[in-house]
Design a protein around this motif. Structure first.
Motif, PDB file in Angstrom:
ATOM      1  N   ALA A 171       1.131  -1.315   0.416  1.00 33.01           N
ATOM      2  CA  ALA A 171       0.225  -0.284   0.137  1.00 33.01           C
ATOM      3  C   ALA A 171       0.720   1.469  -0.161  1.00 33.01           C
ATOM      4  N   GLU A 172       1.890   0.877   0.884  1.00 32.27           N
ATOM      5  CA  GLU A 172       2.653   2.506   0.910  1.00 32.27           C
ATOM      6  C   GLU A 172       3.460   2.160  -0.698  1.00 32.27           C
ATOM      7  N   ARG A 173       4.105   1.623  -1.432  1.00 33.12           N
ATOM      8  CA  ARG A 173       4.195   1.712  -2.712  1.00 33.12           C
ATOM      9  C   ARG A 173       3.361   2.212  -3.148  1.00 33.12           C
ATOM     10  N   ALA A 174       2.441   1.929  -3.864  1.00 30.53           N
ATOM     11  CA  ALA A 174       1.380   2.705  -4.470  1.00 30.53           C
ATOM     12  C   ALA A 174       1.062   3.924  -3.919  1.00 30.53           C
ATOM     13  N   ALA A 175       1.075   3.982  -3.002  1.00 30.99           N
ATOM     14  CA  ALA A 175       0.863   5.305  -2.402  1.00 30.99           C
ATOM     15  C   ALA A 175       2.213   5.977  -2.976  1.00 30.99           C
ATOM     16  N   ALA A 176       2.919   5.532  -2.517  1.00 23.44           N
ATOM     17  CA  ALA A 176       4.277   6.721  -3.935  1.00 23.44           C
ATOM     18  C   ALA A 176       4.175   6.832  -4.438  1.00 23.44           C
ATOM     19  N   GLN A 177       3.763   6.163  -5.237  1.00 21.54           N
ATOM     20  CA  GLN A 177       3.534   5.839  -6.928  1.00 21.54           C
ATOM     21  C   GLN A 177       2.443   7.219  -7.744  1.00 21.54           C
ATOM     22  N   LEU A 178       1.576   7.315  -6.588  1.00 24.91           N
ATOM     23  CA  LEU A 178       0.380   8.636  -6.653  1.00 24.91           C
ATOM     24  C   LEU A 178       0.572   9.799  -5.564  1.00 24.91           C
ATOM     25  N   ALA A 179       1.987  10.069  -5.728  1.00 20.06           N
ATOM     26  CA  ALA A 179       2.340  10.415  -4.279  1.00 20.06           C
ATOM     27  C   ALA A 179       1.438  11.952  -4.206  1.00 20.06           C
ATOM     28  N   LYS A 180       0.934  12.624  -6.191  1.00 15.04           N
ATOM     29  CA  LYS A 180       0.891  14.038  -6.341  1.00 15.04           C
ATOM     30  C   LYS A 180      -1.073  14.248  -5.984  1.00 15.04           C
ATOM     31  N   TYR A 181      -1.690  12.535  -5.845  1.00 22.54           N
ATOM     32  CA  TYR A 181      -3.225  12.877  -5.511  1.00 22.54           C
ATOM     33  C   TYR A 181      -3.036  13.602  -4.190  1.00 22.54           C
ATOM     34  N   GLU A 182      -2.039  13.312  -3.003  1.00 15.50           N
ATOM     35  CA  GLU A 182      -1.931  13.705  -0.744  1.00 15.50           C
ATOM     36  C   GLU A 182      -2.881  12.455  -1.318  1.00 15.50           C
ATOM     37  N   PRO A 183      -2.243  10.650  -0.999  1.00 17.27           N
ATOM     38  CA  PRO A 183      -3.148   9.608  -1.189  1.00 17.27           C
ATOM     39  C   PRO A 183      -2.868   9.667   0.440  1.00 17.27           C
ATOM     40  N   GLN A 184      -3.415   8.435   1.688  1.00 21.94           N
ATOM     41  CA  GLN A 184      -3.994   8.145   2.417  1.00 21.94           C
ATOM     42  C   GLN A 184      -4.057   6.577   2.682  1.00 21.94           C
ATOM     43  N   VAL A 185      -2.809   6.068   3.290  1.00 21.54           N
ATOM     44  CA  VAL A 185      -2.999   4.696   3.675  1.00 21.54           C
ATOM     45  C   VAL A 185      -3.705   4.427   4.880  1.00 21.54           C
ATOM     46  N   TYR A 186      -4.473   3.375   4.708  1.00 21.92           N
ATOM     47  CA  TYR A 186      -5.336   3.321   5.519  1.00 21.92           C
ATOM     48  C   TYR A 186      -5.648   1.606   5.666  1.00 21.92           C
TER      49      TYR A 186
END
Length: 263
Positions: A171-186
């Motif tokens: 999940a963190e890896r996917a969030a890093a790839q989508l960083a421009k959307y300011e993602p949040q992992v839960y």
């Protein structure tokens, strides 16, 4: 003189009286006319002291020839031996206090060590939109890139979620790839939506719902949200109050929609 011979007694009395008065006055004033006056002491003659004269310069002694001195041998001094010190007394142990006198200190719990890579269900939220068309466009873009996408109704907004992932690292890896959307992992699954909604369509393709959403926003700006769980994309209107369900349902059916009430 005849008067004096005839009145000598009166003259004598007057003289005695006058002498008495003068004596009383002299007694009261402390004046003794019979005391001899002490002559004032003559000032002592001042003796002029002779001024000291500077002593005459002594004649310079004739220079004596320098005597040859024998070389002096310097003997280094040995350091003095330190004085012996008395050995320090050992510390006396304090008497143990009874258990009742000591305050009970609770043992601090050991901090929980987080798992390096916990497993479970993890999702990444990449945005929430009040306009469902924007959420639909982002979902189509991410799904075309190979991400597993979900659309979740939260009140009157639609949230775009990527996942699920079996562990936090993915999940963190996917969030890093989508960083421009300011993602949040839960962690965990999203709870079911609260409130009552009216469903006006269900589609297996994302682009198929675009015309329905656009028509609802043109026909009175209905509060539209999307609920996408593969393979079905459902178009919902709401949430709606219980007292308004019948009225909203009649108006939507008048627009040509098949309305299904969902909770």
């Amino acid at each position: 003189m005849r008067w004096l011979r005839d009145n000598w007694i009166d003259a004598l009395i007057f003289a005695v009286f006058a002498v008495t008065v003068v004596g009383i006055v002299l007694f009261l004033t402390g004046v003794n006319p019979f005391k001899a006056r002490t002559p004032a002491p003559a000032p002592a003659p001042q003796v002029e002291r002779p001024r000291p004269q500077a002593p005459a310069a002594a004649p310079e002694a004739p220079a004596q020839p320098e005597e040859e001195t024998a070389p002096v041998t310097v003997v280094p001094l040995l350091p003095e031996a330190p004085e012996p010190q008395a050995p320090a007394e050992p510390a006396r142990p304090e008497p143990a206090q009874p258990a009742a006198a000591r305050p009970a200190t609770p043992a601090a719990p050991a901090p929980a060590q987080p798992a390096e890579n916990p497993t479970g269900i993890f999702r990444v939220s990449v945005g929430a939109f009040g306009n469902p068309l924007n959420a639909l466009a982002l979902a189509e873009q991410l799904e075309a890139q190979g991400y597993p996408v979900r659309l979740e109704p939260v009140g009157r907004v639609t949230r775009v979620v990527v996942g699920p992932y079996d562990n936090r690292a993915d999940a963190e890896r996917a969030a890093a790839q989508l960083a421009k959307y300011e993602p949040q992992v839960y962690r965990g699954d999203t709870p079911p939506p609260a409130g009552r909604y009216l469903q006006v369509g269900a589609f297996k393709r994302l682009d198929s719902a675009r015309a329905v959403v656009a028509k609802l926003r043109e026909e009175g700006d209905w509060p539209v949200v999307l609920n996408y769980r593969q393979p079905w994309l459902k178009v919902w209107v709401g949430p709606v109050d219980d007292a308004e369900v019948a009225g909203w349902k009649a108006r939507l059916e008048a627009l040509g929609f098949e309305v299904v009430e969902v909770r």
